[in-house]
Motif scaffolding. Structure first.
Motif, PDB file in Angstrom:
ATOM      1  N   VAL A 201      -1.265  13.032   0.498  1.00  9.27           N
ATOM      2  CA  VAL A 201      -2.072  13.358   2.194  1.00  9.27           C
ATOM      3  C   VAL A 201      -2.997  12.282   2.516  1.00  9.27           C
ATOM      4  O   VAL A 201      -3.104  11.931   3.582  1.00  9.27           O
ATOM      5  CB  VAL A 201      -3.306  14.164   2.040  1.00  9.27           C
ATOM      6  N   GLU A 202      -3.258  10.689   1.619  1.00  4.46           N
ATOM      7  CA  GLU A 202      -3.573  10.069   2.254  1.00  4.46           C
ATOM      8  C   GLU A 202      -2.978   9.008   2.895  1.00  4.46           C
ATOM      9  O   GLU A 202      -2.947   8.566   3.371  1.00  4.46           O
ATOM     10  CB  GLU A 202      -3.961   9.255   0.599  1.00  4.46           C
ATOM     11  N   GLN A 203      -1.756   9.120   2.413  1.00  5.10           N
ATOM     12  CA  GLN A 203      -1.329   8.212   3.352  1.00  5.10           C
ATOM     13  C   GLN A 203      -0.592   9.168   3.925  1.00  5.10           C
ATOM     14  O   GLN A 203      -0.365   7.847   4.792  1.00  5.10           O
ATOM     15  CB  GLN A 203       1.179   8.453   2.024  1.00  5.10           C
ATOM     16  N   LEU A 204       0.008  10.446   4.216  1.00  7.98           N
ATOM     17  CA  LEU A 204       0.227  10.921   5.669  1.00  7.98           C
ATOM     18  C   LEU A 204      -0.530  10.124   6.481  1.00  7.98           C
ATOM     19  O   LEU A 204      -0.630  10.241   7.860  1.00  7.98           O
ATOM     20  CB  LEU A 204       0.415  12.215   5.146  1.00  7.98           C
ATOM     21  N   SER A 205      -1.824  10.395   6.160  1.00  8.07           N
ATOM     22  CA  SER A 205      -3.226   9.729   7.549  1.00  8.07           C
ATOM     23  C   SER A 205      -3.110   8.429   7.611  1.00  8.07           C
ATOM     24  O   SER A 205      -3.290   8.619   8.811  1.00  8.07           O
ATOM     25  CB  SER A 205      -4.450  10.192   6.895  1.00  8.07           C
TER      26      SER A 205
ATOM     27  N   ARG B 204       4.478   4.530   0.644  1.00 13.22           N
ATOM     28  CA  ARG B 204       3.843   4.230   1.032  1.00 13.22           C
ATOM     29  C   ARG B 204       4.630   4.718   2.266  1.00 13.22           C
ATOM     30  O   ARG B 204       5.716   4.813   3.232  1.00 13.22           O
ATOM     31  CB  ARG B 204       2.778   2.926   1.191  1.00 13.22           C
ATOM     32  N   LEU B 205       3.389   5.191   3.701  1.00  9.35           N
ATOM     33  CA  LEU B 205       3.519   5.849   4.724  1.00  9.35           C
ATOM     34  C   LEU B 205       3.027   4.833   6.226  1.00  9.35           C
ATOM     35  O   LEU B 205       3.794   5.420   7.266  1.00  9.35           O
ATOM     36  CB  LEU B 205       3.742   7.455   5.193  1.00  9.35           C
ATOM     37  N   ASP B 206       2.693   3.742   6.093  1.00 14.70           N
ATOM     38  CA  ASP B 206       1.639   3.452   6.689  1.00 14.70           C
ATOM     39  C   ASP B 206       2.450   3.032   7.561  1.00 14.70           C
ATOM     40  O   ASP B 206       2.441   2.670   8.791  1.00 14.70           O
ATOM     41  CB  ASP B 206       0.985   2.793   6.391  1.00 14.70           C
TER      42      ASP B 206
ATOM     43  N   ARG C 139     -11.046  14.258   1.870  1.00 17.03           N
ATOM     44  CA  ARG C 139     -11.198  13.855   3.048  1.00 17.03           C
ATOM     45  C   ARG C 139     -11.561  12.447   3.112  1.00 17.03           C
ATOM     46  O   ARG C 139     -11.444  11.496   4.194  1.00 17.03           O
ATOM     47  CB  ARG C 139     -12.325  14.354   4.136  1.00 17.03           C
ATOM     48  N   SER C 140     -12.098  11.915   1.981  1.00 15.40           N
ATOM     49  CA  SER C 140     -12.106  10.794   1.831  1.00 15.40           C
ATOM     50  C   SER C 140     -11.278   9.579   1.805  1.00 15.40           C
ATOM     51  O   SER C 140     -11.240   8.904   2.013  1.00 15.40           O
ATOM     52  CB  SER C 140     -13.244  10.295   0.991  1.00 15.40           C
ATOM     53  N   LYS C 141     -10.067  10.264   1.601  1.00 11.91           N
ATOM     54  CA  LYS C 141      -8.738   9.512   1.661  1.00 11.91           C
ATOM     55  C   LYS C 141      -7.801   9.030   2.831  1.00 11.91           C
ATOM     56  O   LYS C 141      -7.588   8.715   2.667  1.00 11.91           O
ATOM     57  CB  LYS C 141      -7.605  10.366   1.018  1.00 11.91           C
ATOM     58  N   CYS C 142      -8.583  10.101   3.914  1.00 13.97           N
ATOM     59  CA  CYS C 142      -7.950  10.610   5.283  1.00 13.97           C
ATOM     60  C   CYS C 142      -8.881   9.034   5.955  1.00 13.97           C
ATOM     61  O   CYS C 142      -9.614   8.932   5.829  1.00 13.97           O
ATOM     62  CB  CYS C 142      -8.485  11.597   5.723  1.00 13.97           C
TER      63      CYS C 142
END
Length: 484
Positions: free
Chosen positions: A424-428, A397-399, A460-463
């Motif tokens: 991409v999801e974690q980066l966002s 995880r990147l949050d 996009r839905s994951k961001c």
């Protein structure tokens, strides 16, 4: 003119064109052979090509090798212009071996006529093995003399690897030379040292893929690219040198107080500060560019500099836990960088944990560029052990990563794989308050899902909703265009 009739002066329109315009027309034909064929258009044109300042001798017509070599000799013999701005001789890659004595007259012509660029490409013998024995090398080695080319500004020699170049020391300077490339053929270190140190007063760029141990002192050199696998010792004193590329040098001493770009491209030799000495490089511990390949990422090199404008890393981690732990240890502290460019080979270990580890050191990084070299299923067929740290939930995880200065993100070689979508999801979800856009360059590969509007919407839905995601695809194999 209709019917081919001549104007009243008795000369056809073509023959009446000025020489400068005729030379422009011939230059667009691309080769000396094509230019010579224009002689059928007009009597005057039969000699115009021999005065052309550019000689391009490539085998576009796919002539038999012996006939093409004869055509090169004939073109050089017929050419009557006192100077040549550009001479390019390119032998086909599959051509039979050419003797060094056949090439020697070409270089002699160049030394007398070229007042610009010289490019000679002679392929290795296709019958030779990739790794000939020392006995075979000694038997096959031929000598080729390199005469002084006073007017040449750029020389690029790609020659047979069994040849030994002899740089004649008798007389003459390479007075105008600013760029020199020597690839494959062998050069004695003492001869090359004497050439660079004393006979090339304007040399700015030196690219070598063939020589042995050498010591160079030059006040003019600005860029040195050294890709020689058998160099045991290199010494360079270059007060103006700004760019350096090194590959597999056992030991060196570099004195370059103005060095701004370092490309460490060794596949075998790992950086060791005891053997690889930067005498007065980076006195302020800062570079414009630091580039390190996958085999050479070591903490001692990364920590040699406190900050770089751009840090380029090629990441390829072995399958074993030891390999992953070694990666963690060697990259535990990165220099402060404005741009981080990572080329990552997703072979055995998960993408998000690898990037998490790197991004921990990037709180001041403004731009992130990630090239994903996909494993083509290796990560599924040969996964790392289940006890590998990359499989721990807290590393996926990147949050909790803060990237307070991050403004730009580019992801290339994207294929919409599940692991890439997760990244991409974690980066966002990072704490990146100023990040507003992610640019993704999609690359189609066999057995991967083609990019569609639905797959773009899925990404996009994951961001997060305030993050704009743009997609680009290659068009006509030449340029990137916006997909949506």
């Amino acid at each position: 003119m209709a019917g081919g009739r001549r104007p009243h002066g008795g000369e056809d329109h073509i023959s009446g064109l000025p020489d400068d315009l005729l030379h422009v027309i011939l230059a667009r034909l691309g080769s000396a052979r094509a230019a010579a064929r224009t002689g059928v258009l007009s009597r005057r044109w039969r000699q115009v090509w021999t005065q052309h300042p550019k000689l391009v001798l490539h085998n576009e017509d796919e002539l038999p090798p012996a006939l093409f070599l004869d055509s090169v000799d004939a073109a050089l013999a017929a050419h009557s212009a006192p100077t040549v701005e550009f001479l390019s001789i390119f032998l086909p890659i599959d051509a039979p071996r050419v003797s060094a004595c056949r090439v020697a007259p070409w270089l002699l012509f160049a030394s007398q006529r070229v007042m610009g660029k010289l490019h000679v490409f002679v392929p290795p013998d296709p019958q030779m093995s990739s790794s000939p024995t020392p006995e075979a090398e000694e038997e096959e080695e031929k000598e080729l003399d390199i005469p002084a080319c006073a007017g040449a500004t750029r020389i690029e020699l790609y020659l047979d690897e069994t040849w030994r170049l002899r740089i004649l020391q008798t007389a003459g300077l390479f007075a105008a030379l600013t760029h020199l490339t020597i690839s494959a053929a062998r050069v004695e270190g003492s001869e090359l040292s004497a050439l660079v140190t004393g006979r090339c007063p304007r040399l700015k760029e030196l690219y070598l893929n063939s020589t042995i141990d050498i010591s160079i002192r030059t006040d003019s050199l600005e860029s040195l690219c050294w890709r020689v696998s058998n160099t045991k010792r290199l010494e360079v004193i270059g007060p103006r040198m700004e760019r350096l590329t090194v590959c597999n040098i056992e030991s060196f001493m570099i004195s370059a107080p103005k060095l701004a770009e370092l490309d460490w491209d060794s596949q075998v030799v790992v950086y060791d500060p005891r053997r690889h000495v930067f005498a007065d490089v980076g006195l302020d511990r800062r570079l414009r560019l630091l580039k390190i390949n996958s085999e050479s990422i070591v903490a001692s090199l990364l920590q040699r500099f406190d900050s770089v404008d751009e840090l380029k890393l090629d990441i390829c981690i072995p399958q074993e836990i030891f390999g992953y732990q070694s990666f963690l240890n060697e990259t535990n502290k990165l220099p402060i960088c404005d741009t981080l460019s990572v080329s990552i080979h997703v072979n055995y270990h998960r993408l998000v944990p690898v990037m998490r580890h790197l991004l921990r050191s990037c709180s001041t990084t403004r731009k992130l560029s990630v090239a994903i070299c996909n494993s083509h299923g290796y990560d599924l067929m040969y996964p790392c052990p289940s006890s590998c740290p990359c499989r721990l939930a807290e590393n996926c995880r990147l949050d909790d990563i803060t990237l307070g200065s991050l403004e730009e993100v580019e992801i290339s070689y994207f294929t919409t794989s599940e692991e890439e979508l997760e990244f991409v999801e974690q980066l966002s979800r990072c704490n990146a308050a100023v990040l507003k856009k992610i640019v993704i360059y999609y690359t189609w590969r066999p057995n991967h899902t083609p990019l569609t509007k639905e797959s773009c919407d899925k990404v996009r839905s994951k961001c997060s909703s305030n993050l704009k995601v743009e997609f680009y695809v290659i068009s006509n194999m030449t340029r990137w265009v916006r997909f949506d």
